[in-house]
Structures are given as structure tokens and as C-alpha cells.
Write an enzyme that holds these catalytic residues in place. Structure first.
Site, mmCIF file in Angstrom:
data_model
loop_
_atom_site.group_PDB
_atom_site.id
_atom_site.type_symbol
_atom_site.label_atom_id
_atom_site.label_comp_id
_atom_site.label_asym_id
_atom_site.label_seq_id
_atom_site.Cartn_x
_atom_site.Cartn_y
_atom_site.Cartn_z
ATOM 1 C CG ASP A 136 -1.976 -1.017 1.010
ATOM 2 O OD1 ASP A 136 -2.556 -2.069 -0.196
ATOM 3 O OD2 ASP A 136 -3.284 -1.492 2.044
ATOM 4 N NE ARG A 262 -1.818 -7.832 0.267
ATOM 5 C CZ ARG A 262 -2.908 -9.074 1.574
ATOM 6 N NH1 ARG A 262 -2.739 -10.538 2.067
ATOM 7 N NH2 ARG A 262 -3.643 -7.603 2.612
#
EC number: 2.7.1.11
Length: 329
Positions: A136, A262
Site C-alpha cells: 500500500d 500481492r
């Protein structure tokens, strides 16, 4: 080359916690190999804080981390731990570290992981160094976090492919990328992917604005549109798509990229960043530092108190946001 060790560090533990991020293995590798070069033993904790209070600890040497720098995920595994939120759980973990003769702990993860390390140090005096590992890019105290560059590339590859099919069918695609509290991924992907609009948590503009944006794009002769939405924007991609359909009647498709961001082989920038920060974490413990995150700001290593990494806000680039608006004609 020998590095000064005024703190007398002899054994260090390392763990990964929270969501995985590409490049975590490179950071683990750097901690282990830096320790070996400096005569410091390194133990790895499996499954993060969850594994620590259960005693899932093992010695790691240079060969244990060989052929891992290119691998996604984390070889130490990761998990979220409800037990660690209690003083009793942290006390049990501290006892395990003392049993193993650990002089300091390196925590690779995001703000939740840093909370866990912070309270361990406050309650039990075990020095903790944080290494920013989260896609993030929302941690204060570092220009970039480990995994961010790879996540952007992964999302961008998907956007490019969706643009191809969207243009062929003269269709609108609303693409949701990760970022619960921050729009860093969304903004980078929007600029690099040539999106017509981007919605991020930091900008609370009315969702209805997208209708005029799409109508304007059609008037300019565009055959399809790409709208990027950070998952943390109110309502997410589904709400944006519904607003477009209700306001224009046009066929609109939603694509939520999700956890694919991810995974995968970390790009070179993440491998290099992780290697530098893993090395810096060991040196920080040797220097006697504790309760800080090692980050990189302007090309140099920076040390930020752990509590500031979540108390202070890391803003998205307003210049980049302006650029996205300027180029979406």
C-alpha cells in the site's frame, strides 16, 4: 567489512507479519546475510507474531536464504494474530525470544505489525526495528515500501490488457486496485495506464462526477474508458460502475484485481530496496537503536519512531494527481 557493534548484539530474530508483499524474502535474506557477515546469529520466526508465542523459531544461515531473492511471498510465512493483541500473548512471545537468547527483533510488515513490535518493546524491553513491507505504500517515514513497485507493475499489466479489450468492444472498464486507506497504487496506475479518471480515499469528490467525465470522453471520440478506483474509496469500483450506468446507460464492466497484486516475482526496485533496508535493520540494532522503522528517503536511510509511522499521514503526490487530471483528455 566489520561494522561497529557498541550494543553487543549477538543474536537477532526476524519475522514477517500481516499481509505479504513481494520483496519480503529479499529483506529476510539481507538480515540473515548481514548478520552472518558481522558474526551475528539470526533466527527466523515462522508465521509472524502468531508463531512467535507458539515458539516456531529456527536458526537461519546464508544457505537457508539462498535462491530466495527472486521469490514472492515470504519463506517465513505470515499470519495475523489475535492472541498477540493481549498482554499475555506478548509476554509469552517475549519469553520465547529470551529463551532463544535474542538481543533484538526485526519486524517486516505494515502498521499493524509495527503496533505489535512497539508494544513488545514497551512492555518487555526487547529492541525492535521495523522494516516497511506492504504494497500500500502508506507508511510515514519512507519514500516507498517493500512490495509497492511490484504491485503497481502487476496492476498496470492487468490495466493494459483490459484497455485492449475495452477499446475493441467500446466498453468502459472500472478497475479496482488495493489501497484501503491510501491511493498510492491507484494514482501511479492511473498515470502509467492512461486512465480517464482515478478515485482515491484522499479525495472525497462526488461519485456522480464520473458521469460527466465519461460523457466528455465519448464526445471527444474515445472508444472506451478506463477508470481506476482504490478499494478504500467509498463504495469501491461497484459504486462507480453503477453511477456510470445509471447516468449514461453505457455498458460498464468491473474488474477487481484483489490479491493478485500481492503475489509474483518482485521487480528489481523492490529487491534493491528490501536488501538495503534489511541490511540497515541489522546495523540499527548494532548501533543501539530501537523502536524505529528503517526507511529510505531521498536515497538515504532514515529512522522514524515506530509510533510515528501510523500516527502521521503519508500523503499521495498532489503533483502526480494534477498530472493525472492534466493528461486525461
Amino acid at each position: 567489512m566489520a561494522y561497529p557493534n557498541p550494543a553487543g548484539i549477538k543474536r537477532v530474530a526476524v519475522l514477517t507479519s500481516g499481509g505479504d508483499a513481494p520483496g519480503m524474502n529479499a529483506a529476510i535474506r539481507a538480515v540473515v546475510r548481514t548478520g552472518a557477515q558481522q558474526g551475528i546469529e539470526v533466527v527466523g520466526v515462522r508465521r509472524g507474531f502468531s508463531g512467535l508465542h507458539r515458539g516456531e523459531v529456527q536458526l537461519l544461515g546464508p544457505r537457508d536464504v539462498a535462491n530466495t531473492i527472486q521469490r514472492g511471498g515470504t519463506i517465513l510465512l505470515t499470519a495475523r494474530s489475535h492472541t498477540w493483541r493481549s498482554p499475555e500473548g506478548r509476554a509469552k512471545g517475549a519469553a520465547v525470544l529470551r529463551e532463544w537468547g535474542v538481543d533484538g527483533l526485526v519486524v517486516i510488515g505494515g502498521d499493524g505489525s509495527f503496533h505489535g513490535g512497539y508494544f513488545l518493546q514497551e512492555e518487555h524491553g526487547i529492541p525492535v526495528i521495523g522494516v516497511p513491507g506492504t504494497i500500500d505504500n502508506d507508511l510515514y517515514g519512507t519514500d516507498h515500501t517493500i512490495g509497492y513497485f511490484t504491485a503497481v507493475e502487476t496492476a498496470l499489466e492487468a490495466v493494459d490488457k483490459l484497455r485492449d479489450t475495452g477499446a475493441s468492444h467500446e466498453r468502459i472498464f472500472v478497475i479496482e486496485v488495493m489501497g484501503r486507506h491510501a491511493g498510492h497504487i491507484a494514482l501511479d496506475v492511473a498515470v502509467a495506464g492512461g486512465a480517464e479518471e482515478v478515485f482515491i480515499p484522499e479525495d472525497k469528490k462526488p461519485i456522480g462526477d464520473v458521469v460527466n467525465i465519461v460523457k466528455d470522453s465519448i464526445a471527444k471520440g474515445k472508444r472506451g474508458s478506463i477508470i481506476i478506483v482504490a478499494e478504500g474509496y467509498d463504495g469501491g469500483a461497484e459504486a462507480v460502475a453503477q453511477a456510470i450506468h445509471a447516468g449514461t446507460g453505457l455498458e460498464t464492466r468491473v474488474s477487481i484485481l484483489g490479491h493478485i497484486q500481492r503475489g509474483g516475482t518482485p521487480v528489481s526496485s523492490d529487491r534493491i530496496l528490501a536488501s538495503r533496508l534489511g541490511e540497515a535493520a541489522v546495523y540499527a540494532l548494532m548501533d543501539g537503536k530501537k523502536g524505529v522503522m528503517v526507511g529510505r528517503i531521498g536515497g538515504g536511510i532514515a529512522y522514524t519512531p515506530l509510533h510515528e509511522t501510523w500516527e502521521k499521514r503519508k500523503d499521495v503526490s498532489r503533483d502526480l494527481y494534477r498530472c493525472a487530471k492534466m493528461l486525461s483528455i
